[in-house]
Design an enzyme around this catalytic site. Structure first.
Site, PDB file in Angstrom:
ATOM      1  CB  THR A 208      -0.771   0.090   1.196  1.00 42.88           C
ATOM      2  OG1 THR A 208       0.035   0.278   2.439  1.00 42.88           O
ATOM      3  CG2 THR A 208      -1.730  -1.039   1.430  1.00 42.88           C
ATOM      4  CG  ASN A 414      -4.702  14.853   3.040  1.00 48.75           C
ATOM      5  OD1 ASN A 414      -4.063  14.160   1.772  1.00 48.75           O
ATOM      6  ND2 ASN A 414      -4.361  14.305   4.046  1.00 48.75           N
ATOM      7  CB  THR A 419      -4.823  18.885  -9.068  1.00 50.44           C
ATOM      8  OG1 THR A 419      -5.630  20.185  -9.056  1.00 50.44           O
ATOM      9  CG2 THR A 419      -5.646  17.488  -8.909  1.00 50.44           C
TER      10      THR A 419
END
Lengths: 419, 419
Positions: A208, A414, A419
């Site tokens: 992960t 976060n 982006t």
């Protein structure tokens, strides 16, 4: 994490006597690595490293790999999984700053170019090269930059290049996650090293995050695959930062054989080597949970009961509960939220005779609160590691999940990582 | 939410022409309510209301109810579900500040005492009384305080007591969630009112918070059950604040019949009444998501595809993803995280041809990023409501989930809301 902090810092990792930690000792024999700044990450001064290269110089190198199960697995995962000899990987070419995910056909082409450049610099065939990417999803990767970075990295390869390689694979990680160990086997001493990255988007269905492991032991590919599989299941598969699943997670074990010390299948060597690998990966997994994009504490939930799937579901539900995670962050022994998470995991079973114990203090028996020393409990949940034990009806199954807390820094990282 | 803000504020709610909002108009005919301070919530000045009572004075009152599916459902849920006539509830007795959950046999006894006190104050039988609790889990409820509160509330019952009742059912809610509507039916005008609470621990598997609805229409119990079931499925069952499931969630519809206007099964009346109930519950559900323990924005994810369970799984995964929620909070069009969540929902399907559109701007087609106007997209995700459309392969299934963002206030509220 300063060097002063010993690598094996968790009470939840058993470190065999045969294992020693060698801070600053570089890679096992046969390996060289490098990390360079190629301009994939956002500009900064000094520029941050974002392209890494790991090479085994031994033709006979064996390997094993595990990948994310994500339905939107990224092109580098698909290229490595489908076009590389996973049992004989000599080279790992990695970039950070861009995950090359949700990039379609162009992304597949760029991953293939990375594989080609990695082969050139490692002087080997393309199918002996694994490629990995980590970073933002949904932005086309500038493959020319990565290739230039790999060419530069190829010239910078060094036996102690694992530090730069580590820097080159990190994204939101707040500290390094790497170690070099020596392992005393009956036939001699071998080395084992690893570099991992990962802080968020962590709930392995398997592997992960990125984790690269090297050893100079002689290990058959089948043995490497068996050991990596078992150890991943006990480490990266048992942690949850935020219950998410990355598109790019990859774990790779490479065995150069350069020490000449053989790990025979089903031998004492295999047992000791496996214990060392297990301790290494469990500590790295715990470090990922501890990093956890701003985590303050790490929790461990242990669930026992008579129904395997219910035991697993309960452990995941507790580990992924934002209410449990915020309570862990707050140092709050709010065990009612644990009961809530169990109820979510096991619908339509009320009334359920669940037992809850926190750091050895029993707070709930057969579904009902029991008196306990609240001050003592509050003191115990204020530590770095908090253990929750949950009993469901019946016997025979037990599992564990490690998880990070949920605090302000997770939001900060976060909500502002764009982006 | 000031009274100045119109109740129907979301573009995602269709308000029929036959429905009018009546701010400050109290309860429909036949109902009286009250809320009092009984000392269950922590002390404050002035003391906060924490015991509520809702009574229909009509013997012929019909009702319907839905409950949490939690495996650790609380004693008040078990007592109401198993010992009350859910089709003929005249009284609702509620406390906030303590959920009476994980309290075992003593908790069952206290819930039964609440039911008895409610019956006394409503001058009816115990089996016509629903009891509900909300608040901290795992602390024994001081039933004597609740009973004293219910006795005081019984003396304070008023036709416009819905405001106090609302206050008495709130916990971490930042604003009230209630409305009184009038609905024009072919046979005359009826009223419909509701009081809801809920801000966290919200992911209905069904009902998922407390919501009490009253009407003076004449509605058969079977019709009430049908309408409540359908409308809960389209409202409280489609929201997620944090993917959690409360031990205490309850939704109750009571129909006093005092207006004399009949809602016949399978009639135009039923259709219009159902549309009004649907709009009311959807707006309340959206208000819960908007409250969302500090939420700034509400998202709606709409998923279409050829496989029903995958469509549902995908919608839940996106709505519950902390990465998607923090991006929504940050006003960040970080659609890569949506792709990540889809991959988590649908393991082992890579490469998956997923389409993603945000507020009408197509960003991903068949699994691959497509060019778009990033500035225009950034402007659109800065609004109060953001809509995400996801296309999976195939046709025939569609679902929606509403969700709140994840920001600093969620951490603040939950790290500091203590046992």
């Amino acid at each position: 994490m300063s060097e002063a902090r010993p690598f094996f810092s968790s009470r939840w990792v058993d470190v065999p006597d045969s294992v020693g930690w060698l801070p600053g000792h570089g890679l096992p024999q046969g390996f060289r690595a490098a990390g360079v700044a190629a301009g994939i990450k956002k500009e900064s001064h000094p520029p941050r490293l974002d392209v890494g290269l790991m090479v085994s110089d031994e033709e006979a190198t064996t390997s094993a790999a595990r990948f994310t199960r994500s339905g939107t697995a990224a092109p580098p995962v698909l290229v490595t999984r489908d076009r590389a000899r996973l049992d004989a990987l000599r080279v790992v070419a990695v970039n950070s700053g861009n995950a090359n995910a949700a990039t379609g056909r162009p992304g597949m082409d760029e991953a293939a170019r990375m594989q080609g450049a990695g082969a050139m610099m490692g002087r080997t065939a393309e199918d002996r090269v694994a490629v990995c990417s980590t970073g933002v999803i949904g932005v086309q990767l500038d493959g020319a930059k990565v290739v230039r970075g790999l060419l530069a990295a190829g010239k910078a390869l060094r036996p102690d290049g694992d530090g730069d390689f580590q820097q080159a694979i990190m994204t939101t990680d707040l500290f390094e996650k790497r170690a070099t160990l020596e392992v005393d086997l009956p036939g001699g001493t071998v080395r084992l090293s690893a570099q991992a990255k990962g802080a968020g988007m962590i709930q392995p269905s398997f592997a992960t995050m990125l984790c690269f492991v090297q050893t100079d032991a002689v290990v058959a590919a089948e043995t490497a695959d068996l050991l990596l599989g078992v150890c991943v299941k006990r480490s990266f598969d048992r942690i949850s930062v935020d219950g998410q699943l990355s598109t790019n997670d990859t774990a790779i074990l490479q065995c150069s054989g350069a020490s000449g010390v053989v790990v025979e299948p089903e031998s004492e060597s295999e047992l000791i080597f496996g214990q060392a690998l297990d301790a290494l990966l469990r500590q790295l997994a715990l470090d990922i949970a501890r990093d956890g994009e701003g985590a303050r504490r790490v929790g461990r939930v242990v669930v026992r009961g008579g129904h395997g799937p219910n035991v697993e579901r309960t452990a995941r539900a507790v580990a992924n509960s934002p209410l449990v995670k915020t309570a862990l962050y707050g140092g709050d022994p709010n065990w009612g939220r644990i009961v809530q998470a169990v109820g979510l995991a096991l619908p339509d079973t009320a009334p359920l005779a669940v037992d809850v114990t926190i750091e050895g203090v029993q707070v709930c028996v057969a579904g009902s609160a029991v008196g306990h020393d609240a001050d003592a409990l509050a003191a115990r949940v204020a530590g770095d590691e908090v253990e929750y034990a949950i009993g469901l009806p019946g016997d025979g199954f037990e599992t564990e999940v490690f998880f990070s807390d949920l605090g302000y820094d997770y939001i900060k990282i976060n909500a502002e990582y764009t982006t």
